[in-house]
Design a protein around this motif. Structure first.
Motif, PDB file in Angstrom:
ATOM      1  N   THR A  86       0.837  -1.205   0.000  1.00 40.09           N
ATOM      2  CA  THR A  86       0.000   0.000   0.000  1.00 40.09           C
ATOM      3  C   THR A  86       0.867   1.249   0.000  1.00 40.09           C
ATOM      4  N   ALA A  87       1.925   1.266   0.828  1.00 37.26           N
ATOM      5  CA  ALA A  87       2.825   2.423   0.863  1.00 37.26           C
ATOM      6  C   ALA A  87       3.465   2.646  -0.506  1.00 37.26           C
ATOM      7  N   TRP A  88       3.836   1.566  -1.143  1.00 43.56           N
ATOM      8  CA  TRP A  88       4.428   1.643  -2.482  1.00 43.56           C
ATOM      9  C   TRP A  88       3.450   2.276  -3.462  1.00 43.56           C
ATOM     10  N   SER A  89       2.184   1.855  -3.393  1.00 47.40           N
ATOM     11  CA  SER A  89       1.176   2.396  -4.325  1.00 47.40           C
ATOM     12  C   SER A  89       0.771   3.834  -3.992  1.00 47.40           C
ATOM     13  N   LEU A  90       0.960   4.254  -2.729  1.00 48.17           N
ATOM     14  CA  LEU A  90       0.644   5.641  -2.351  1.00 48.17           C
ATOM     15  C   LEU A  90       1.764   6.617  -2.709  1.00 48.17           C
ATOM     16  N   GLY A  91       2.816   6.132  -3.319  1.00 46.50           N
ATOM     17  CA  GLY A  91       3.889   7.015  -3.761  1.00 46.50           C
ATOM     18  C   GLY A  91       5.273   6.518  -3.438  1.00 46.50           C
ATOM     19  N   GLY A  92       5.370   5.460  -2.669  1.00 48.90           N
ATOM     20  CA  GLY A  92       6.687   4.901  -2.375  1.00 48.90           C
ATOM     21  C   GLY A  92       7.454   4.586  -3.636  1.00 48.90           C
ATOM     22  N   GLY A  98      14.937   4.472  -6.925  1.00 53.44           N
ATOM     23  CA  GLY A  98      15.503   3.394  -7.743  1.00 53.44           C
ATOM     24  C   GLY A  98      15.810   2.165  -6.908  1.00 53.44           C
ATOM     25  N   GLY A  99      15.998   1.075  -7.588  1.00 57.51           N
ATOM     26  CA  GLY A  99      16.315  -0.170  -6.899  1.00 57.51           C
ATOM     27  C   GLY A  99      15.133  -1.096  -6.769  1.00 57.51           C
ATOM     28  N   GLY A 100      13.943  -0.606  -7.010  1.00 53.73           N
ATOM     29  CA  GLY A 100      12.773  -1.466  -7.003  1.00 53.73           C
ATOM     30  C   GLY A 100      12.148  -1.684  -5.637  1.00 53.73           C
ATOM     31  N   ALA A 102      11.827  -4.442  -3.669  1.00 53.73           N
ATOM     32  CA  ALA A 102      12.552  -5.184  -2.632  1.00 53.73           C
ATOM     33  C   ALA A 102      13.529  -4.275  -1.891  1.00 53.73           C
ATOM     34  N   LYS A 103      14.239  -3.434  -2.600  1.00 55.88           N
ATOM     35  CA  LYS A 103      15.165  -2.501  -1.959  1.00 55.88           C
ATOM     36  C   LYS A 103      14.395  -1.496  -1.104  1.00 55.88           C
ATOM     37  N   TYR A 104      13.261  -1.068  -1.592  1.00 55.29           N
ATOM     38  CA  TYR A 104      12.402  -0.134  -0.845  1.00 55.29           C
ATOM     39  C   TYR A 104      11.995  -0.758   0.492  1.00 55.29           C
ATOM     40  N   VAL A 105      11.494  -1.982   0.465  1.00 57.45           N
ATOM     41  CA  VAL A 105      11.072  -2.677   1.690  1.00 57.45           C
ATOM     42  C   VAL A 105      12.258  -2.868   2.632  1.00 57.45           C
TER      43      VAL A 105
END
Length: 162
Positions: A86-92, A98-100, A102-105
């Protein structure tokens, strides 16, 4: 003690008489008399369970309840719930750098939770102060802005202050 010995002799005599055996008179009978003791087990109620304070994810403070502020708050709420999709879809996805995914998490692996304070809202820009509590108990503090468009965070400028 003497009266206890007499009582025992009377009881022995009564018992033998009841059985049809005549009592023996004049013959001393050694009797061991121990004082009666009683042991009572009293149940002691257990103390009530102690209340343990467990820190909860923070409340969010917003000077104005606007759609753009609610988007930033929803983003951090998703992070605190470990709902990274959800965080990713809200703008994460737009501010990850960069890095996609998995790197974000993985970037949140040492963060226990975030406390967000919205300090100002001007148009599509939301100013915030962020305290990120780390898994080791330390706190990292940031300040900056998020830009929101169409219900999604489209940009950010955050600086670590402590």
């Amino acid at each position: 003690m003497k009266s206890a010995g007499i009582l025992v002799a009377v009881l022995i005599g009564a018992g033998t008489a009841a059985c049809g055996v005549p009592p023996v008179v004049g013959v001393p009978v050694p009797v061991a008399v121990t004082p009666a003791t009683s042991t009572a087990v009293v149940a002691v109620p257990a103390p009530p369970p102690q209340t343990v304070y467990v820190p909860q994810p923070p409340a969010y403070i917003a000077p104005a309840d606007t759609a753009v502020a609610r988007t930033v708050v929803a983003y951090y709420d998703a992070l605190n719930r470990r709902d990274f999709a959800t965080a990713w879809s809200l703008g994460g996805s737009r501010i990850a750098g960069g890095g996609g995914y998995a790197k974000y998490v993985n970037g949140f692996a040492t963060t226990s939770w975030d406390t967000l304070t919205v300090t100002d809202v001007r148009g599509s820009t939301v100013s915030v102060v962020l305290s990120a509590v780390q898994t080791d108990g330390s706190i990292r503090t940031f300040a900056g802005t998020y830009t929101v468009s169409g219900g999604v965070i489209t940009g950010s400028h955050m600086t670590r202050t402590k």
